[in-house]
Write an enzyme that holds these catalytic residues in place. Structure first.
Site, PDB file in Angstrom:
ATOM      1  N   HIS A 175       1.181  -0.866   0.013  1.00  0.00           N
ATOM      2  CA  HIS A 175      -0.172   0.270  -0.575  1.00  0.00           C
ATOM      3  C   HIS A 175       1.028   0.900   0.267  1.00  0.00           C
ATOM      4  O   HIS A 175       1.656   1.502   0.524  1.00  0.00           O
ATOM      5  CB  HIS A 175      -0.819   0.038   1.079  1.00  0.00           C
ATOM      6  CG  HIS A 175      -1.706   1.262   1.301  1.00  0.00           C
ATOM      7  ND1 HIS A 175      -2.820   1.639   0.300  1.00  0.00           N
ATOM      8  CD2 HIS A 175      -2.044   2.251   2.298  1.00  0.00           C
ATOM      9  CE1 HIS A 175      -3.603   2.703   0.622  1.00  0.00           C
ATOM     10  NE2 HIS A 175      -2.572   3.313   2.014  1.00  0.00           N
ATOM     11  N   ARG A 211      18.213  14.308  12.049  1.00  0.00           N
ATOM     12  CA  ARG A 211      18.617  15.890  11.835  1.00  0.00           C
ATOM     13  C   ARG A 211      19.749  15.944  10.740  1.00  0.00           C
ATOM     14  O   ARG A 211      19.842  16.804  10.644  1.00  0.00           O
ATOM     15  CB  ARG A 211      18.857  16.401  12.829  1.00  0.00           C
ATOM     16  CG  ARG A 211      16.936  16.966  14.206  1.00  0.00           C
ATOM     17  CD  ARG A 211      17.186  17.572  15.117  1.00  0.00           C
ATOM     18  NE  ARG A 211      17.557  19.034  14.412  1.00  0.00           N
ATOM     19  CZ  ARG A 211      17.610  20.166  15.571  1.00  0.00           C
ATOM     20  NH1 ARG A 211      17.200  19.736  16.413  1.00  0.00           N
ATOM     21  NH2 ARG A 211      17.642  21.139  14.833  1.00  0.00           N
ATOM     22  N   GLY A 214      -4.900   8.687   4.237  1.00  0.00           N
ATOM     23  CA  GLY A 214      -4.733  10.229   5.102  1.00  0.00           C
ATOM     24  C   GLY A 214      -3.868  10.328   4.983  1.00  0.00           C
ATOM     25  O   GLY A 214      -3.828  12.075   4.911  1.00  0.00           O
ATOM     26  N   VAL A 215      -2.390  10.442   4.820  1.00  0.00           N
ATOM     27  CA  VAL A 215      -1.440  11.162   5.677  1.00  0.00           C
ATOM     28  C   VAL A 215      -0.786  11.861   4.639  1.00  0.00           C
ATOM     29  O   VAL A 215       0.423  12.738   4.766  1.00  0.00           O
ATOM     30  CB  VAL A 215       0.205  10.203   5.645  1.00  0.00           C
ATOM     31  CG1 VAL A 215       0.561   9.487   4.854  1.00  0.00           C
ATOM     32  CG2 VAL A 215       1.009  10.602   6.643  1.00  0.00           C
ATOM     33  N   GLY A 216      -1.101  11.512   3.477  1.00  0.00           N
ATOM     34  CA  GLY A 216      -0.769  12.615   2.570  1.00  0.00           C
ATOM     35  C   GLY A 216       0.073  12.157   0.551  1.00  0.00           C
ATOM     36  O   GLY A 216       0.913  13.076   0.783  1.00  0.00           O
ATOM     37  N   LYS A 217      -0.206  10.907   1.013  1.00  0.00           N
ATOM     38  CA  LYS A 217       0.449  10.099  -0.577  1.00  0.00           C
ATOM     39  C   LYS A 217       0.276  10.903  -1.315  1.00  0.00           C
ATOM     40  O   LYS A 217       1.147  11.675  -2.253  1.00  0.00           O
ATOM     41  CB  LYS A 217       0.858   9.104   0.289  1.00  0.00           C
ATOM     42  CG  LYS A 217       1.266   8.154   1.441  1.00  0.00           C
ATOM     43  CD  LYS A 217       1.749   7.033   1.031  1.00  0.00           C
ATOM     44  CE  LYS A 217       0.128   6.139   1.156  1.00  0.00           C
ATOM     45  NZ  LYS A 217      -0.948   6.306   2.505  1.00  0.00           N
ATOM     46  N   ASP A 253      -1.898   4.127  -4.689  1.00  0.00           N
ATOM     47  CA  ASP A 253      -2.967   3.084  -3.805  1.00  0.00           C
ATOM     48  C   ASP A 253      -2.164   1.773  -3.206  1.00  0.00           C
ATOM     49  O   ASP A 253      -1.748   1.317  -2.342  1.00  0.00           O
ATOM     50  CB  ASP A 253      -3.835   3.232  -4.082  1.00  0.00           C
ATOM     51  CG  ASP A 253      -5.034   2.607  -2.932  1.00  0.00           C
ATOM     52  OD1 ASP A 253      -4.822   2.867  -1.727  1.00  0.00           O
ATOM     53  OD2 ASP A 253      -6.207   1.530  -3.254  1.00  0.00           O
TER      54      ASP A 253
END
Length: 307
Positions: A138, A243, A156-159, A177
Site C-alpha cells: 500500500h 537531523r 490520509g497522511v498525504g501520499k 494506492d
C-alpha cells in the site's frame, strides 16, 4: 507468483503451433530453458522435464543421425507429462517422430524462425520478469529525477497529494494506492500498477483522476525500479528524528533491502520539495558525495584542533 501458460508465449513471440493444441494451457513454472543435447544421446537420468525444451540445429542434426528406433524412443521420452512445450528454432523441419510423440502425450510442439540462442535469451528474460517473486504494498510509486521513490504511510497522511504535486512539477506517476512489486534481480525490485488502476490517482474530496489524460503521456510510466522508500508519518513531538542524515535505515521488500527515510508530516512542510531533494541527495550519495558525512568529518577535525 504470476502464472504463465504456453498460449501466452505463442502470442508474445509469434510461435507457430505444429502439434498439441490441447496443451496450450499448460503452465510454465520456471524461467530456465533446456537444450536437450545429452537427452538426444540417450541420457535421461537428470532430464529437466519441467523446463521448456528448445531444439536447435545441433540437437536435430545429431537426432537425424540416430537409427529409426532410437529416434522414436528419444522423442517419446522427451514428451514427458510435465513438459510445458517443445520449440524448434531456425524454421527447421519438425521430425515426424516428435509430432507423433507429442500427439500421444498432448505436449505442444512450436516452431519459430528465430535463432536458438536468441530465442533462449528472449524467453529467459521474459519468464524471469513474469515469474519473479511478487508482493503488493500500500503506497504510491513515482519516478523523481530517474529515482524510483516509493511513498508509504497510513491512509490520509498525504501520499497521493504529494504524488499529484510531483506530477505537476514534471515527474512521473507509476502507481497509486496499490503497488505490485516484483524482484527482477538479486538486489533489484520493480514496481508497477495493477491493470485496473493504471494511471489513476485518488485524491480525497476530489475523487479519482486520470493522470495521463490530464497531464499527458509524459506524466506516467508503466513500471520503475524502486530505489528508495520514503515513509510518511504524522509529526510526533516526543520522537527524535534524524537531523544529520548519517543514519541509514532499510526496509526489506521481497528479498531485497531498500534504503528508507522517515519523513514527519505536519502543516507547512512542502512534501513534494522534500521528496525531490531526497531523490537528488540519494543520487549524489551514489556518486560519492555525502554532505552529512563531510560535515561530520569537518566537525570531528574541528574538535580535534580545539583539543
Amino acid at each position: 507468483m504470476a502464472k504463465v501458460i504456453v498460449q501466452e508465449l505463442i502470442d508474445r513471440f509469434g510461435l507457430e503451433l505444429i502439434e498439441g493444441g490441447e496443451g496450450v494451457n499448460r503452465l510454465v513454472t520456471t524461467s530456465d530453458i533446456s537444450r536437450p543435447g545429452l537427452e538426444m544421446a540417450g541420457f535421461f537420468t537428470y532430464y529437466p522435464a519441467e523446463r521448456i525444451q528448445l531444439l536447435g540445429k545441433t540437437e536435430l542434426t545429431f537426432f537425424h543421425s540416430l537409427p529409426p528406433r532410437e529416434r522414436q524412443d528419444r522423442m517419446e521420452k522427451l514428451c514427458a507429462l510435465e513438459t510445458p512445450c517443445i520449440i524448434v528454432s531456425r524454421s527447421l523441419e519438425v521430425p515426424e517422430e516428435l509430432i507423433e510423440a507429442a500427439q500421444t502425450a498432448g505436449v505442444p510442439v512450436l516452431k519459430t524462425r528465430l535463432k536458438t540462442t536468441h530465442l533462449s535469451s528472449l524467453l529467459t528474460n521474459y519468464l524471469e520478469g513474469r515469474l519473479a517473486p511478487m508482493t503488493s504494498v500500500h503506497g504510491v510509486l513515482v519516478d523523481v529525477y530517474g529515482v524510483g521513490v516509493l511513498l508509504t504511510g497510513s491512509s490520509g497522511v498525504g501520499k497521493s497529494e504529494t504524488a499529484l504535486e510531483l506530477v505537476k512539477r514534471g515527474h512521473r506517476l507509476v502507481a497509486d494506492d496499490s503497488v505490485e512489486i516484483r524482484q527482477t534481480g538479486e538486489n533489484e525490485v520493480v514496481g508497477s500498477a495493477p491493470d485496473l488502476i493504471q494511471h489513476l490517482l485518488e485524491i480525497r474530496g476530489l475523487g479519482i483522476i486520470d493522470v495521463m489524460t490530464l497531464f499527458g503521456a509524459g506524466a506516467v510510466r508503466s513500471y520503475k525500479k524502486i530505489t528508495i522508500v520514503m515513509h510518511l508519518e504524522l509529526w510526533d513531538s516526543k520522537k527524535m528524528y534524524d537531523r544529520l542524515g548519517l543514519e541509514e535505515e532499510t526496509i526489506r521488500i521481497v528479498d531485497c533491502d531498500i534504503p528508507q527515510l522517515t519523513i514527519p508530516v505536519r502543516p507547512g512542510r512542502n512534501l513534494a520539495v522534500i521528496v525531490e531533494v531526497a531523490a537528488m541527495n540519494f543520487r549524489l550519495k551514489r556518486m560519492g558525495v555525502n554532505a552529512a558525512q563531510q560535515f561530520s568529518d569537518k566537525l570531528n577535525e574541528a574538535l580535534k584542533i580545539k583539543d
